[in-house]
Enzyme design. Structure first.
Site, PDB file in Angstrom:
ATOM      1  N   CYS A  26       0.832  -1.209   0.000  1.00 38.73           N
ATOM      2  CA  CYS A  26       0.000   0.000   0.000  1.00 38.73           C
ATOM      3  C   CYS A  26       0.860   1.250   0.000  1.00 38.73           C
ATOM      4  O   CYS A  26       1.977   1.271   0.486  1.00 38.73           O
ATOM      5  CB  CYS A  26      -0.905   0.006   1.223  1.00 38.73           C
ATOM      6  SG  CYS A  26      -1.897  -1.474   1.425  1.00 38.73           S
ATOM      7  N   ASN A  35      -1.592   2.122   6.174  1.00 41.87           N
ATOM      8  CA  ASN A  35      -0.826   0.948   5.762  1.00 41.87           C
ATOM      9  C   ASN A  35      -0.529   0.119   7.000  1.00 41.87           C
ATOM     10  O   ASN A  35      -0.305   0.667   8.075  1.00 41.87           O
ATOM     11  CB  ASN A  35       0.517   1.345   5.132  1.00 41.87           C
ATOM     12  CG  ASN A  35       0.357   2.083   3.831  1.00 41.87           C
ATOM     13  OD1 ASN A  35      -0.712   2.090   3.239  1.00 41.87           O
ATOM     14  ND2 ASN A  35       1.435   2.700   3.382  1.00 41.87           N
ATOM     15  N   GLU A  62      18.982 -23.209   1.152  1.00 43.48           N
ATOM     16  CA  GLU A  62      18.712 -21.840   0.691  1.00 43.48           C
ATOM     17  C   GLU A  62      19.870 -20.908   1.033  1.00 43.48           C
ATOM     18  O   GLU A  62      20.248 -20.047   0.228  1.00 43.48           O
ATOM     19  CB  GLU A  62      17.403 -21.339   1.319  1.00 43.48           C
ATOM     20  CG  GLU A  62      17.059 -19.887   1.018  1.00 43.48           C
ATOM     21  CD  GLU A  62      16.831 -19.584  -0.450  1.00 43.48           C
ATOM     22  OE1 GLU A  62      16.746 -18.381  -0.783  1.00 43.48           O
ATOM     23  OE2 GLU A  62      16.750 -20.511  -1.268  1.00 43.48           O
ATOM     24  N   GLU A  90      24.722 -17.566  -5.469  1.00 42.83           N
ATOM     25  CA  GLU A  90      24.111 -16.667  -6.453  1.00 42.83           C
ATOM     26  C   GLU A  90      24.813 -15.322  -6.531  1.00 42.83           C
ATOM     27  O   GLU A  90      25.036 -14.792  -7.624  1.00 42.83           O
ATOM     28  CB  GLU A  90      22.637 -16.424  -6.098  1.00 42.83           C
ATOM     29  CG  GLU A  90      21.701 -17.556  -6.432  1.00 42.83           C
ATOM     30  CD  GLU A  90      20.275 -17.238  -6.041  1.00 42.83           C
ATOM     31  OE1 GLU A  90      19.373 -17.551  -6.835  1.00 42.83           O
ATOM     32  OE2 GLU A  90      20.046 -16.678  -4.949  1.00 42.83           O
ATOM     33  N   HIS A 142      28.764 -38.778   6.184  1.00 41.95           N
ATOM     34  CA  HIS A 142      28.719 -39.661   5.020  1.00 41.95           C
ATOM     35  C   HIS A 142      29.330 -38.993   3.784  1.00 41.95           C
ATOM     36  O   HIS A 142      28.859 -39.212   2.663  1.00 41.95           O
ATOM     37  CB  HIS A 142      27.277 -40.080   4.732  1.00 41.95           C
ATOM     38  CG  HIS A 142      26.676 -40.890   5.825  1.00 41.95           C
ATOM     39  ND1 HIS A 142      26.996 -42.204   6.050  1.00 41.95           N
ATOM     40  CD2 HIS A 142      25.776 -40.553   6.783  1.00 41.95           C
ATOM     41  CE1 HIS A 142      26.321 -42.665   7.089  1.00 41.95           C
ATOM     42  NE2 HIS A 142      25.570 -41.679   7.564  1.00 41.95           N
ATOM     43  N   LYS A 188      15.639 -12.641 -13.110  1.00 37.97           N
ATOM     44  CA  LYS A 188      14.656 -12.645 -12.028  1.00 37.97           C
ATOM     45  C   LYS A 188      13.582 -13.696 -12.259  1.00 37.97           C
ATOM     46  O   LYS A 188      13.171 -14.388 -11.342  1.00 37.97           O
ATOM     47  CB  LYS A 188      14.013 -11.251 -11.893  1.00 37.97           C
ATOM     48  CG  LYS A 188      13.080 -11.132 -10.700  1.00 37.97           C
ATOM     49  CD  LYS A 188      13.827 -11.344  -9.394  1.00 37.97           C
ATOM     50  CE  LYS A 188      12.925 -11.358  -8.203  1.00 37.97           C
ATOM     51  NZ  LYS A 188      13.616 -11.802  -6.977  1.00 37.97           N
TER      52      LYS A 188
END
Length: 609
Positions: free
Chosen positions: A2, A98, A482, A489, A505, A604
């Site tokens: 908003c 908001n 992640e 990246e 392992h 993107k």
């Protein structure tokens, strides 16, 4: 999300506010409105959809007046509609807002008992009625606003006009951004700098718990007790692109810091605390259809695939239903088993990811139902799915996903709670406790962001490393993946994420004095097991960086660096531990001098297979 714009001066307010709202369109919205004061009192114009619809209305019936407030809304409490669009009026008070008012149901009940009638489904209207209630009690405009805000719990940025005191405009903030602009005998307030840059470069930034009173006599700043504050004015010299970054060095850092607000927007209007349930407005699958599901396959790519892995934990725990997680680019090439009792849940930030769209069509061709989680309204995947859960992250410009990822986790948790209720696995009280936990999430994320300076400090020492290892167990293993992906990246350092119990392992052979090992060890049933894995790293000379919660004091002497997060419900911890992962990747990349927002070879939205 908003956007707010307010104006007080000698010019016509409406065109200035409309121009400011247009400059905030990048935030995303589904309706808009303006209120102005003139000799005839307050007049309001609102329209669903894009600003052009509001402009058309104003061309037919202009709003005159040199004081006004405007708003672009992304639906939170209540569906997108003209009646739910801001501004909202109660008596002589008109408000734009908001954020999310956490205790709006309790306030609404109290106000209803006092005779207040409500015209919308929004939490914002409650603010207008609350200020009006205090104003009717004989308090002045400023005092009424302060008293109302002292009763409100949650996040907000507001701008308020009073029909009975037309020369005054009041704005305040708590948890949502708000900037004041000072021109030549005119004043502005907005959610972000671009809305005002064409009129003034003299800006004052409000902090949480602060209020500003605009009048022809000038500006007065105070806190919510009425104590006058002295604020520093700054001259903004940014380019338009820098203005969109809000003063942050990179879009990625800005978007990391936007996560509390993005998550507040994603949960807003969906939590039914009183009913112990979740409302997902665009789900389009009724309870009968959901109850028939016997298996869920979550399909995604990249960062969204990591969110899917966390989603498997949520759905199997809260719904007791078997869940598979598929990489979208592999799904249709293995002739997957899909029946009319299979739900394929697709996750895509853009809603245009080619492999995910192809997987959706494969699922439909085999007779399965398809539900998607995405951030872009009316995107291809959203249109073709049988239902959609929109994340309300707002535009994400940095290529490395941050707020889109954490809002996906929230959307997955919301769906798991809804399905758990449908399947009678969760009681209303069980769900209510999760809802209460979710309401605390934006504040917990703010606490996590306070680690930024400490993480920046250690990043300087770690930026020369050639490799990283990330370890986690249970629902933290996907966050280890992640964290490794984020570092790869944007810093171009090789990194791997592993289940902590699997380290012996194979990966243990890589550990030496040069290898940083990031260990995620929240205070949960696997704590002791992960600590043992951490000790295996330490005994071989590895550089141990620990992300923990609750029991950090027991680990201080066992690691090189330790970052302690607030204690939270275990289902929220993957969202919280994502923050230090993002900050570490960001600061290492900055130290290496890479292009943080546009890393090489990456786009993107991947719209080709």
């Amino acid at each position: 999300m908003c956007g707010i714009v307010g104006y007080l001066g000698s010019a016509e307010a409406s065109p200035i506010i409309l121009d400011g709202l247009r400059r905030l369109e990048y935030r995303g919205y589904d309706s808009a409105g303006i209120a102005t004061i003139n000799g005839d009192g307050i007049r309001i114009a609102r329209a669903e959809g894009k600003l052009i619809n509001l402009e058309d209305r104003l061309n037919i019936d202009p709003l005159n007046g040199s004081r006004g407030i405007g708003h672009t809304r992304w639906a939170t409490h209540g569906r997108p509609s003209e009646i739910n669009a801001h501004p909202h009026k109660a008596g002589s008070i008109v408000v734009v807002h908001n954020g999310i008012i956490e205790n709006y149901l309790a306030l609404k009940k109290q106000l209803g008992q006092k005779g207040h009638k409500f015209a919308s489904e929004t939490d914002t209207e409650i603010i207008a009625h609350l200020i009006e209630e205090h104003y009717k009690a004989g308090q002045g405009f400023e005092v009424a606003v302060r008293q109302a805000l002292n009763e409100v719990e949650g996040a907000y940025a507001i701008a308020v006009l009073c029909e009975a005191e037309p020369d005054c405009l009041i704005a305040a903030k708590q948890g949502s951004p708000l900037v004041v602009g000072r021109g030549e005998s005119e004043y502005f307030v907005a959610s972000d700098i671009p809305a005002m840059l064409s009129h003034t470069r003299q800006m004052i930034f409000l902090e949480d718990g602060e209020m500003v009173v605009f009048s022809p006599q000038g500006l007065r700043f105070c806190d919510l007790t009425g104590t006058t504050l002295t604020k520093e004015e700054k001259t903004i010299t940014w380019s338009p692109l820098m203005a969109e970054k809000g003063g942050y060095k990179h879009f990625m850092l800005k978007e990391i810091y936007e996560q509390p607000r993005a998550i507040a927007d994603t949960i807003a209007g969906r939590l039914r605390e009183d009913e112990g349930d979740i409302y997902l407005e665009d789900l389009r699958l009724d309870d009968q259809q959901l109850a028939k599901i016997e298996k869920i396959t979550i399909i995604a790519c990249g960062t969204s695939w990591h969110a899917a892995l966390v989603g498997k934990f949520y759905l199997e725990k809260l719904c007791r239903i078997p869940v598979e997680v598929d990489i979208a680019s592999e799904f249709r090439y293995r002739d997957p088993i899909v029946t009319d009792k299979t739900l394929c849940l697709l996750i895509s930030q853009s809603g245009e990811t080619a492999d995910t769209l192809a997987a959706l069509r494969e699922a439909h061709s085999k007779g399965g139902k398809a539900l998607c989680i995405c951030n872009v309204v009316d995107s291809s995947i959203a249109r073709e799915s049988d239902g959609v859960i929109y994340t309300h992250a707002g535009p994400e410009i940095g290529v490395a996903s941050t707020k889109a990822f954490t809002t996906q986790l929230v959307a997955l948790l919301l769906f798991a709670l809804r399905l758990g209720r449908v399947r009678n696995i969760l009681s209303a009280e069980d769900c209510r406790q999760k809802v209460l936990a979710l309401l605390t999430l934006p504040r917990l994320l703010e606490n996590c962001l306070e680690l930024d300076a400490e993480i920046e400090k250690i990043a300087r020492d770690l930026a020369t490393a050639r490799d990283f290892l990330y370890l986690g167990r249970g629902n933290q293993y996907p966050i280890a993946l992640e964290g490794a992906l984020k570092l790869k990246e944007i810093s171009y350092i090789h990194a791997e994420g592993y289940p902590a119990g699997e380290m012996k392992h194979g990966p243990i052979a890589l550990i030496d004095e040069q290898l940083p090992v990031v260990v995620i060890v929240p205070d949960n049933p696997t704590f002791d097991k992960v600590v043992s894995n951490m000790e295996e790293v330490r005994s071989r000379g590895g550089r141990v960086i620990v992300i923990t919660s609750g029991r950090g004091e027991t680990l201080v002497s066992h690691c090189e660096s330790l970052f302690c997060l607030p204690v939270a419900d275990d289902d929220l911890m993957p969202i919280l531990t994502s923050i230090p992962m993002q900050l570490l990747a960001y600061h290492v990349a900055v130290c290496k001098g890479t292009d943080v927002d546009q890393p090489r070879n990456l786009a993107k939205s991947v719209t080709v297979e």
